[in-house]
Motif scaffolding. Structure first.
Motif, PDB file in Angstrom:
ATOM      1  N   ASN D  87       0.825  -1.214   0.000  1.00 19.67           N
ATOM      2  CA  ASN D  87       0.000   0.000   0.000  1.00 19.67           C
ATOM      3  C   ASN D  87       0.858   1.263   0.000  1.00 19.67           C
ATOM      4  O   ASN D  87       0.448   2.308  -0.511  1.00 19.67           O
ATOM      5  CB  ASN D  87      -0.951   0.010   1.205  1.00 19.67           C
ATOM      6  CG  ASN D  87      -2.135  -0.913   0.991  1.00 19.67           C
ATOM      7  OD1 ASN D  87      -2.405  -1.345  -0.131  1.00 19.67           O
ATOM      8  ND2 ASN D  87      -2.844  -1.227   2.061  1.00 19.67           N
ATOM      9  N   TYR D  91       0.175   4.274  -2.391  1.00 18.04           N
ATOM     10  CA  TYR D  91      -0.128   5.574  -1.789  1.00 18.04           C
ATOM     11  C   TYR D  91       1.151   6.235  -1.293  1.00 18.04           C
ATOM     12  O   TYR D  91       1.400   6.299  -0.083  1.00 18.04           O
ATOM     13  CB  TYR D  91      -1.109   5.390  -0.618  1.00 18.04           C
ATOM     14  CG  TYR D  91      -2.475   4.899  -1.038  1.00 18.04           C
ATOM     15  CD1 TYR D  91      -3.451   5.808  -1.447  1.00 18.04           C
ATOM     16  CD2 TYR D  91      -2.802   3.557  -1.019  1.00 18.04           C
ATOM     17  CE1 TYR D  91      -4.716   5.373  -1.831  1.00 18.04           C
ATOM     18  CE2 TYR D  91      -4.066   3.110  -1.411  1.00 18.04           C
ATOM     19  CZ  TYR D  91      -5.008   4.022  -1.815  1.00 18.04           C
ATOM     20  OH  TYR D  91      -6.254   3.590  -2.199  1.00 18.04           O
ATOM     21  N   PRO D  92       1.998   6.730  -2.212  1.00 23.91           N
ATOM     22  CA  PRO D  92       3.230   7.395  -1.762  1.00 23.91           C
ATOM     23  C   PRO D  92       2.882   8.632  -0.926  1.00 23.91           C
ATOM     24  O   PRO D  92       1.923   9.336  -1.233  1.00 23.91           O
ATOM     25  CB  PRO D  92       3.924   7.789  -3.069  1.00 23.91           C
ATOM     26  CG  PRO D  92       2.911   7.652  -4.150  1.00 23.91           C
ATOM     27  CD  PRO D  92       1.833   6.757  -3.668  1.00 23.91           C
ATOM     28  N   ALA D  96      -0.304  11.138  -1.327  1.00 22.48           N
ATOM     29  CA  ALA D  96      -1.492  10.698  -0.585  1.00 22.48           C
ATOM     30  C   ALA D  96      -1.741  11.530   0.666  1.00 22.48           C
ATOM     31  O   ALA D  96      -2.815  11.449   1.261  1.00 22.48           O
ATOM     32  CB  ALA D  96      -1.335   9.226  -0.200  1.00 22.48           C
ATOM     33  N   THR D  99      -5.193  13.472   1.808  1.00 23.01           N
ATOM     34  CA  THR D  99      -6.336  13.266   0.924  1.00 23.01           C
ATOM     35  C   THR D  99      -6.877  11.842   1.051  1.00 23.01           C
ATOM     36  O   THR D  99      -6.113  10.900   1.271  1.00 23.01           O
ATOM     37  CB  THR D  99      -5.976  13.526  -0.560  1.00 23.01           C
ATOM     38  OG1 THR D  99      -7.079  13.109  -1.378  1.00 23.01           O
ATOM     39  CG2 THR D  99      -4.744  12.751  -0.981  1.00 23.01           C
ATOM     40  N   ALA D 100      -8.187  11.714   0.912  1.00 19.48           N
ATOM     41  CA  ALA D 100      -8.817  10.396   1.010  1.00 19.48           C
ATOM     42  C   ALA D 100      -9.049   9.786  -0.358  1.00 19.48           C
ATOM     43  O   ALA D 100      -9.746   8.794  -0.489  1.00 19.48           O
ATOM     44  CB  ALA D 100     -10.149  10.531   1.771  1.00 19.48           C
ATOM     45  N   LYS D 102      -8.746   7.653  -3.762  1.00 21.03           N
ATOM     46  CA  LYS D 102      -8.268   6.314  -4.069  1.00 21.03           C
ATOM     47  C   LYS D 102      -7.010   6.416  -4.935  1.00 21.03           C
ATOM     48  O   LYS D 102      -6.815   7.394  -5.649  1.00 21.03           O
ATOM     49  CB  LYS D 102      -9.349   5.550  -4.827  1.00 21.03           C
ATOM     50  CG  LYS D 102      -9.685   4.209  -4.171  1.00 21.03           C
ATOM     51  CD  LYS D 102     -10.584   3.370  -5.022  1.00 21.03           C
ATOM     52  CE  LYS D 102     -10.116   1.926  -5.010  1.00 21.03           C
ATOM     53  NZ  LYS D 102     -11.094   1.030  -5.667  1.00 21.03           N
ATOM     54  N   GLU D 105      -6.916   7.744  -8.380  1.00 19.50           N
ATOM     55  CA  GLU D 105      -7.317   9.141  -8.611  1.00 19.50           C
ATOM     56  C   GLU D 105      -6.253  10.126  -8.120  1.00 19.50           C
ATOM     57  O   GLU D 105      -6.457  11.339  -8.166  1.00 19.50           O
ATOM     58  CB  GLU D 105      -8.638   9.437  -7.867  1.00 19.50           C
ATOM     59  CG  GLU D 105      -9.832   8.673  -8.435  1.00 19.50           C
ATOM     60  CD  GLU D 105     -11.068   8.828  -7.556  1.00 19.50           C
ATOM     61  OE1 GLU D 105     -10.927   9.215  -6.373  1.00 19.50           O
ATOM     62  OE2 GLU D 105     -12.169   8.544  -8.043  1.00 19.50           O
TER      63      GLU D 105
END
Lengths: 106, 106, 106, 106
Positions: D87, D91-92, D96, D99-100, D102, D105
């Motif tokens: 993960n 999600y670097p 990331a 922000t929530a 995905k 996006e």
């Protein structure tokens, strides 16, 4: 609703998928699609979810729900109206009005 | 279907429950009811689940699905037929026939 | 388990995600991941699901379950052992042996 | 965690329930329990859910998750740490943070 169910069954039969559509796996499918619908709201305010995606995931929930109803030859209109009546007894207006409590806490 | 949605909204409004029925909680409710439906099949062969209970839990799934559709003013017939069309592109008959593989594995 | 929870919290805090991780959304996340896990078994015999994918989806279920436990400062070992004890009362060995019936049908 | 799994297996074997605990039904059980957990938050603010009930439903989620892990002889610590690493690539931190969204996006 008849038309929807007929189209769903046509789609299924053209692909020879009835063999996979036992009631247990259809219930699984409803849960899988419900989970995908739920994901659209994750970490968000209700109003921030994307209506176009909701439309698609909700359509999937309906599709498998209609297919499961068809398996048992349930009339969707009838079973929902019957359940509304039953819920009316569990949640009488005078006790349930304005509260989100579960019936066993009313 | 119009009648079902009208009855559901009447039931909701008589209890002043619209305040709780934001789209996120409706999606939650669909998942909760889908889980109760699934429980009827747990540890069982598909044919051993109780149709009378399935009828009730499936009705609950439909009820919240219709209420969520109503929130966005989706026409259920339209969104399901649209999704069937879209799925037809993801699962072309010649590739999908007789297999339960997901579209990205076809 | 301490190490797992510490790593999960480190991951979360590095991304400044605690603001999204209220208990309700964590419960949602568990459901979303549980649905993705379930999808791996959809339309399949239990033995045909892909163990490598199961590993990943199950890990996600655990991750959010640990984060929710941490929110309430629950000791996972303690709450599971406590629940086993409670279930032992609902499912006494002499009644529950060899049957998948729910406790209220025993 | 070893102790938890041993106690869960002892509980299962005393009742001769291994016959029901195939991986597919265990994944179903996780979803059923996740749904019961979710119900505790339905129509509510996150802080209004009952911690004592959350404790019990979350314990059930953990119980079936541990039993499923045991089926495949997964080491829970290992699979969660592995997933955190994976993960971290999806999600670097710099993308990331805060922000929530995905991963697809970001």
């Amino acid at each position: 609703m008849k038309e929807i169910i007929e189209e769903l069954i046509k789609f299924r039969n053209e692909r020879d998928w009835e063999q996979f559509h036992n009631p247990k796996d259809l219930a699984l499918a409803i849960n899988v699609e419900a989970g995908e619908l739920l994901e659209l709201f994750l970490w968000k305010d209700p109003s921030d979810a994307n209506p176009n995606k909701i439309k698609e995931e909700l359509a999937d929930v309906f599709a498998f729900a209609f297919l499961l109803a068809d398996k048992y030859k349930f009339d969707v209109r009838e079973i929902v109206l019957e359940k509304i009546k039953k819920n009316g007894e569990k949640y009488p207006i005078d006790k349930a009005k304005g509260t989100a409590k579960k019936y066993d806490e009313l």
